[in-house]
Design a protein around this motif. Structure first.
Motif, short mmCIF file in Angstrom:
data_model
loop_
_atom_site.label_atom_id
_atom_site.label_comp_id
_atom_site.label_asym_id
_atom_site.label_seq_id
_atom_site.Cartn_x
_atom_site.Cartn_y
_atom_site.Cartn_z
N LYS A 109 0.84 -1.20 0.00
CA LYS A 109 0.00 0.00 0.00
C LYS A 109 0.88 1.26 0.00
O LYS A 109 0.59 2.23 -0.71
CB LYS A 109 -0.92 0.00 1.22
CG LYS A 109 -2.01 -1.06 1.19
CD LYS A 109 -2.91 -0.95 2.42
CE LYS A 109 -4.02 -2.00 2.37
NZ LYS A 109 -4.91 -1.93 3.56
N TYR A 111 3.88 1.42 -1.16
CA TYR A 111 4.56 1.47 -2.46
C TYR A 111 3.66 2.12 -3.51
O TYR A 111 4.13 2.96 -4.30
CB TYR A 111 4.93 0.05 -2.87
CG TYR A 111 5.56 -0.07 -4.24
CD1 TYR A 111 6.70 0.62 -4.57
CD2 TYR A 111 4.99 -0.91 -5.21
CE1 TYR A 111 7.29 0.50 -5.83
CE2 TYR A 111 5.56 -1.05 -6.46
CZ TYR A 111 6.70 -0.34 -6.77
OH TYR A 111 7.28 -0.46 -8.01
N LYS A 112 2.40 1.78 -3.53
CA LYS A 112 1.49 2.36 -4.53
C LYS A 112 1.38 3.88 -4.35
O LYS A 112 1.35 4.63 -5.33
CB LYS A 112 0.11 1.70 -4.43
CG LYS A 112 0.09 0.26 -4.93
CD LYS A 112 -1.32 -0.25 -5.16
CE LYS A 112 -2.05 -0.41 -3.84
NZ LYS A 112 -3.40 -1.03 -4.04
N LYS A 113 1.37 4.33 -3.11
CA LYS A 113 1.31 5.78 -2.88
C LYS A 113 2.66 6.41 -3.20
O LYS A 113 2.73 7.53 -3.75
CB LYS A 113 0.92 6.07 -1.43
CG LYS A 113 0.69 7.55 -1.18
CD LYS A 113 -0.02 7.82 0.13
CE LYS A 113 -0.35 9.29 0.27
NZ LYS A 113 -1.07 9.59 1.53
N LEU A 115 4.72 5.63 -5.50
CA LEU A 115 4.88 5.77 -6.95
C LEU A 115 4.24 7.05 -7.49
O LEU A 115 4.58 7.49 -8.59
CB LEU A 115 4.29 4.55 -7.66
CG LEU A 115 5.04 3.24 -7.49
CD1 LEU A 115 4.29 2.10 -8.19
CD2 LEU A 115 6.47 3.34 -8.03
N ARG A 116 3.36 7.64 -6.72
CA ARG A 116 2.69 8.87 -7.17
C ARG A 116 3.50 10.12 -6.83
O ARG A 116 3.13 11.22 -7.21
CB ARG A 116 1.29 8.97 -6.55
CG ARG A 116 0.36 7.83 -6.95
CD ARG A 116 -1.10 8.18 -6.71
NE ARG A 116 -1.42 8.32 -5.29
CZ ARG A 116 -1.87 7.33 -4.52
NH1 ARG A 116 -2.03 6.10 -5.03
NH2 ARG A 116 -2.17 7.54 -3.26
N GLY A 117 4.60 9.93 -6.11
CA GLY A 117 5.43 11.07 -5.71
C GLY A 117 6.74 11.10 -6.48
O GLY A 117 6.96 10.33 -7.43
N LYS A 173 7.58 -5.22 -12.33
CA LYS A 173 6.66 -4.78 -11.28
C LYS A 173 7.04 -5.42 -9.95
O LYS A 173 7.17 -4.72 -8.93
CB LYS A 173 5.21 -5.15 -11.65
CG LYS A 173 4.19 -4.71 -10.62
CD LYS A 173 2.78 -5.09 -11.06
CE LYS A 173 1.75 -4.70 -10.01
NZ LYS A 173 0.37 -5.09 -10.39
#
Length: 469
Positions: A109, A111-113, A115-117, A173
């Motif tokens: 979780k 990691y997914k956030k 990746l947006r930064g 991935k």
């Protein structure tokens, strides 16, 4: 108060909110406690990913950090996670697989956030730490192959990096997620280590001599081990029969091909140990005697009766190591029934050795000196109080005569250790807390639980204990 005393405490055994000790707030609180009470050293066990039986001495990667030590609470503070529920937070027994499953879910979780930064730091880490790419690929291949050992994979995966310079695109991935977790783990550890240094606390880390067959080290450097054409070890490690064991000890790890290694100045081992020496202030070399003389056992044997001693690389290796890493600060684990040549090598290298009081107190001729690190016992021994409670009447009488401390013999033993001549004196935290063998870390010759599973439930002790009184 002596200024050369430290505490042995595995990160995993610290209290934490998610089932195992981590690099979070209680690790910082522990360092503050060390500083407040004038301790100078914090000795830890290897931080590498745990191997069979949850052993930190049989890792899947020498450079990687076990992701269980990542503090999820710190990721909440950074904004990568919202509130994370507690998980086995008051446990006194680490359930490693449960913790791994729990943390991987929350780390994904994060990691997914993440990746947006901005990813600049992650990209720099990935470029500077090629081992992380190898490790991520190894784990991806291992997952694809039902967790089998690498020598049972398809040939193109066994030899993948013999032919390719980059990770396989079809697994990017999975690989990038593994690299992300190493990025976070390394960042958190470096921050904690920097805090310790700021407080004047030196970290003593630990380096196993051998690597397991089921490791990225062995997969990438298969030509550096004694193996057959199917990459099965032809010789394995252990110790021949002695006064303590009729069958000897069969450890089963593959044996380094030192003749082959000598051709490139032991580059694989130099990079492995040199890297670890840069992640701490001092690095303890476990099974130091193998640099001088190491045991080989035919891989098909069921015991170590045919074990033979071979000459190790000795000073040749250390010359190469210090040439590449001149600032490596090492400690020799020089325990056991050793050949004189082991002590000669240690002395030539000017390395401090170890003195274990539980082993030596019954011999008037055994006294520690200023070039030794004094321990009540190691992580493989009984706690000091557990050992004390197991003494026979005859042994108690002997110690009483030696120490002349009749009122409180346990306190007398403790004071004897505290005041012994030493370069450093290291107490396990269990000994400062006067805990019995329920808090023992490891029983050699046994695998799995309860080894490595002891954990403090909370930090309530921290205001009560200065040192073991």
């Amino acid at each position: 108060m002596k200024d050369n005393v430290g505490v042995l405490m595995p990160v995993a055994s610290l209290p934490a909110n998610h089932g195992v000790g981590d690099f979070g707030k209680n690790a910082y609180a522990f360092i503050k406690w060390l500083k407040k009470h004038h301790y100078k050293y914090w000795q830890i066990l290897p931080l590498n990913p745990l191997g069979p039986g949850n052993s930190p001495y049989m890792s899947t990667c020498s450079q990687a950090i076990d992701i269980r030590y990542i503090s999820l609470d710190m990721l909440v503070e950074e904004g990568l996670l919202s509130r994370v529920p507690h998980f086995q937070s008051k446990s006194t027994f680490i359930k490693y697989m449960d913790v791994l499953d729990f943390k991987r879910k929350w780390l994904y979780k994060a990691y997914k956030k993440f990746l947006r930064g901005p990813l600049n730091g992650f990209k720099r880490f990935k470029t500077a730490n090629k081992w992380a790419v190898y490790y991520g690929t190894y784990l991806a291949f291992k997952g694809k192959n039902d967790n089998k050992i690498w020598n049972e994979w398809p040939k193109e995966e066994i030899t993948y990096f013999d032919k390719h310079n980059t990770a396989p695109k079809r697994y990017l991935k999975e690989i990038n997620f593994e690299i992300f977790m190493q990025y976070i783990a390394q960042k958190q550890w470096n921050k904690l280590w920097a805090f310790a240094r700021k407080k004047g606390i030196q970290i003593i880390a630990d380096c196993p001599f051998y690597v397991g067959i089921d490791s990225v080290d062995c997969w990438l450097h298969k030509d550096q081990f004694l193996m057959d054409e199917k990459y099965n070890p032809t010789m394995v490690s252990g110790c021949p029969p002695d006064a303590f064991s009729d069958d000897g000890q069969l450890w089963g790890t593959p044996i380094f091909d030192f003749e082959k290694m000598k051709l490139d100045d032991y580059l694989f081992l130099v990079e492995r140990i040199g890297y670890l020496s840069q992640t701490c202030d001092l690095l303890r070399l476990d099974h130091f005697r193998a640099w001088d003389t190491y045991c080989v056992i035919p891989a098909e044997d069921k015991n170590a009766k045919r074990g033979e001693w071979k000459i190790g690389p000795r000073t040749d290796f250390f010359k190469a190591l210090y040439k590449a890493y001149p600032n490596a600060h090492l400690i020799a684990e020089d325990l056991g029934d050793l050949f004189p040549s082991v002590h000669e090598l240690r002395n030539e290298l000017k390395l401090p050795g170890m003195f274990i009081v539980e082993f030596n107190i019954f011999d008037y001729n055994q006294e520690s000196n200023e070039n030794q690190i004094v321990y009540p016992g190691t992580h493989d021994n009984q706690t000091l109080y557990g050992w004390y409670k197991s003494l026979t009447e005859k042994e108690i009488a002997f110690i009483n005569r030696r120490l002349n401390y009749p009122r409180n013999l346990y306190k007398g033993i403790f004071e004897y250790i505290w005041n012994a001549k030493s370069l450093m004196t290291i107490f396990a935290l269990q000994d400062l807390l006067k805990l019995d063998d329920k808090a023992r870390l490891n029983l050699p010759g046994t695998i799995g639980e309860p080894n490595w599973c002891w954990k403090l439930p909370d930090m309530s002790w921290i205001k009560k204990v200065k040192y073991g009184q």
